[in-house]
Design a protein around this motif. Structure first.
Motif, PDB file in Angstrom:
ATOM      1  N   VAL A 135      17.357  25.769   9.039  1.00 53.10           N
ATOM      2  CA  VAL A 135      17.562  24.602   8.187  1.00 53.10           C
ATOM      3  C   VAL A 135      18.342  23.531   8.952  1.00 53.10           C
ATOM      4  O   VAL A 135      19.346  23.806   9.611  1.00 53.10           O
ATOM      5  CB  VAL A 135      18.290  24.999   6.879  1.00 53.10           C
ATOM      6  N   CYS A 143       9.940  23.638  -2.104  1.00 52.52           N
ATOM      7  CA  CYS A 143       9.118  23.769  -0.897  1.00 52.52           C
ATOM      8  C   CYS A 143       7.713  24.252  -1.244  1.00 52.52           C
ATOM      9  O   CYS A 143       6.732  23.857  -0.608  1.00 52.52           O
ATOM     10  CB  CYS A 143       9.774  24.722   0.094  1.00 52.52           C
ATOM     11  N   HIS A 178      14.688  21.973   4.969  1.00 51.74           N
ATOM     12  CA  HIS A 178      14.430  23.415   4.927  1.00 51.74           C
ATOM     13  C   HIS A 178      13.535  23.813   6.103  1.00 51.74           C
ATOM     14  O   HIS A 178      12.663  23.047   6.535  1.00 51.74           O
ATOM     15  CB  HIS A 178      13.788  23.807   3.600  1.00 51.74           C
TER      16      HIS A 178
END
Length: 677
Positions: free
Chosen positions: A558, A640, A609
């Motif tokens: 990340v 996501c 992410h």
């Protein structure tokens, strides 16, 4: 009568049989004997049996077929076939023929008995060995050196050291074989002191005597004793080196094994296989594959055992390109994929993200065994293709292939990944009632997982409390994760409390509990849990995603900015953000599990992410039309997941993501999980 005399074996035929040494010469004489009916003559057929049974030719099938045509085969012929069976690792058949021999009122001799005793040792058939021992004493062979030595070996290999020592002590003269067998047995049983005493008492030693100690101590976990003996050895051969390397591998001391491996001047296939298997079983997948490449560079030809390890290694690496290369190597070099290798190929392709290739391998196997069916059912379930998995399960049953316990784990997992709660209950009951399979903790784990994923948390809790065995950490983690996903704090705290009591070192428990409190906005409790983690020395694993391109695996965490193409990747991220906004995407900031007040900061946190960085890399580098395959160590978050669905439509690309429990196939704006994961 006239015809038989006409075709009696000539001196030339008998001479040819006596001088025949190769398989080709023997089969030519065999064919001639059958064609001219000379095969009916016992002298000629007996000689053919002897030739075929000889280790140099070793054609057991032909030897037995001729043997069965002889009306009254002699004891010598029985001995030859029994020896040939044992030589070919078919000891069951050797013992069966020995039993037939006794039924014909033939008495075994001191050639028969050592062979059949050796067969018992290979099968660990100690009870049958004891029966033969009784017969030996009745027949008067109790003092025969070779027979007695065989019993020492049998009992020692079966761990019956009391009987082995008795057999050893009654021998008039203990040969080197019996000394070695006894030492080997004591060493493998962990009786280090006795083994060393015997070793010191030996009137003479050979290389095998030393290796027995090294191998025996290694196998019973006494690696330090093994190394001490190894260093004292006056001479070493490949067997002793391999024994020491295997000892280190079994104890988990990979680096010591590697040092020894590097010191070896000569290595054989057994050495390479031991090293590759050791690295693979210890999760050192990159090292294992590198060794495999070095092995091929050294012109060492792998065998099935090598490929078993290397296919498992590739599954661990999740490297599709390496998997396809090894599969191609297998095809070019004639390796059959009908057995274990077929199962492992199916597993490898499934775990590397190409379920289509797994299906191709599965369908190419003509006689599918339960392992092949199970592997494809498990793979399809992992990829969210529950309908096809269940259809194949029914096809398997209709093909009269009986499913085993692992098959049902695959079926139940398929139901879990697709949210088929009613089917899950049905197959769990079917396993018990139709196939008589007693559920293990893994089966209960699958059922609990199905219920937790679908929100049936009270039912899952009830099953956990009524299970006939203690729930393991996987089951309790399923309940905790289900409680987090369905926002049931009471059951979540119940599951976390039980987990901390049962396995306080389960770091994932604290992470999920912290995330559950964060999602509920209870930041004070988040701090308390994180303080507990800090005291116990736990750290939350950062999200990590990997993507393979041209044989190189690229990893991202990340907010990663360490990649050489960072500027291009973040430029692509900006492009993705604008396209997503134009498509109407609104970020789901409830899954930002940090105490951040500003919504824009939360959106930036989501955009960084690890899987989004990997997708940006894939869109930048992988040719249009080819799938983007990503492996992630954590569960995909809701935002996501929504973003990846949109990106698959915006860029017209198939994106395959493996998180810590399953595969997601994103295509044309939809996901194979149907938004259930």
């Amino acid at each position: 009568m006239h015809s038989l005399q006409q075709h009696s074996p000539s001196p030339l035929h008998l001479t040819l049989l006596k001088t025949s040494k190769t398989h080709q010469e023997t089969t030519q004489l065999h064919a001639f004997a059958v064609k001219t009916n000379l095969i009916q003559h016992t002298s000629l057929s007996s000689r053919l049996v002897s030739l075929y049974a000889d280790p140099e030719i070793n054609n057991l099938r032909y030897a037995r077929s001729i043997f069965d045509q002889i009306q009254e085969p002699s004891l010598v012929l029985h001995n030859l076939i029994i020896k040939c069976y044992v030589f070919n690792q078919q000891s069951h058949e050797a013992i069966a023929l020995f039993r037939d021999l006794l039924g014909k009122s033939l008495l075994p001799d001191n050639f028969t008995l050592p062979c059949v005793i050796k067969g018992c040792a290979r099968l660990n058939a100690v009870e049958e060995g004891k029966q033969i021992h009784g017969l030996v004493l009745k027949l008067g062979f109790g003092l025969d050196k070779f027979v007695s030595s065989s019993f020492v070996s049998l009992y020692a290999k079966c761990g019956e050291m009391g009987l082995a020592r008795k057999a050893f002590d009654v021998m008039d003269e203990n040969d080197l074989v019996s000394w070695n067998s006894l030492i080997d047995g004591y060493a493998k049983c962990g009786e280090v002191g006795i083994a060393m005493e015997l070793f010191d008492e030996m009137p003479e030693r050979d290389l095998f005597s030393w290796t027995c100690l090294v191998d025996g101590f290694s196998k019973c976990g006494k690696v330090e004793f093994a190394r001490e003996i190894f260093d004292r050895m006056p001479n070493k051969n490949l067997v002793s080196w391999n024994a020491m390397i295997n000892g280190y591998m079994k104890s988990g001391d990979i680096e010591s094994a590697r040092v020894l491996f590097n010191e070896m001047e000569v290595r054989n296939l057994i050495t390479w296989n031991a090293m590759i298997a050791g690295f693979e079983s210890n999760g050192r997948f990159k090292d294992a594959f590198e060794l495999f490449e070095n092995m091929l560079d050294g012109d060492v030809v792998p065998n099935d055992a090598t490929l078993v390890s290397i296919l498992s290694t590739i599954s661990g690496l999740a490297s599709l390109s390496k998997g396809r290369w090894v599969h191609s190597y297998m095809v070019k070099n004639g390796f059959l994929v009908h057995g274990v290798l077929g199962t492992l190929l199916i597993q490898m392709y499934s775990r590397c993200g190409s379920i289509e290739s797994a299906l191709i391998v599965f369908r190419s196997i003509p006689k599918k065994k339960v392992g092949h069916w199970t592997a494809i059912i498990v793979g399809l379930g992992m990829h969210g293709m529950a309908e096809l998995a269940l259809n194949l399960f029914h096809e398997m049953c209709n093909s009269r292939v009986k499913p085993h316990a692992i098959t049902f784990i695959g079926v139940l997992n398929a139901c879990s990944h697709a949210g088929l709660v009613d089917d899950g209950r049905k197959y769990f009951d079917k396993m018990i009632n139709d196939y008589g399979i007693e559920p293990t903790v893994e089966h209960y784990g699958c059922l609990v997982d199905i219920l937790c994923r679908t929100g049936h948390l009270e039912e899952a809790k009830s099953i956990i409390e009524s299970m006939p065995m203690r729930p393991n950490t996987v089951i309790l983690m399923s309940l905790l994760s289900g409680a987090r996903n369905h926002r049931n704090k009471d059951i979540g705290e119940y599951a976390a409390h039980r987990l901390i009591n049962v396995a306080p070192d389960t770091s994932g428990c604290y992470v999920v509990l912290s995330n559950m409190y964060a999602a509920a906005g209870e930041w004070e409790k988040v701090s308390q849990v994180r303080e507990m983690m800090k005291k116990r020395g736990f750290k939350k694993d950062p999200g990590c995603s990997s993507i393979e391109h041209r044989g190189v695996v690229h990893e991202f965490i990340v907010g990663d900015k360490s990649h050489p193409q960072t500027n291009d990747i973040y430029s692509k991220l900006d492009e993705m953000r604008n396209k997503l906004k134009s498509a109407g995407h609104v970020p789901d900031t409830t899954h930002v599990l940090l105490c951040i007040e500003d919504e824009e900061e939360k959106e930036v946190e989501l955009e960084n992410h690890s899987e989004r960085l990997a997708i940006a890399f894939g869109l930048t580098n992988i040719e249009p039309g080819r799938p983007i395959r990503i492996m992630k160590n954590l569960r995909v978050c809701n935002d996501c997941h929504s973003v990846t669905k949109l990106l698959s439509s915006i860029y017209n690309r198939e994106i395959i993501v493996r998180d810590n429990s399953r595969f997601h196939h994103f295509k044309n704006g939809t996901c194979s999980c149907k938004d259930f994961w």
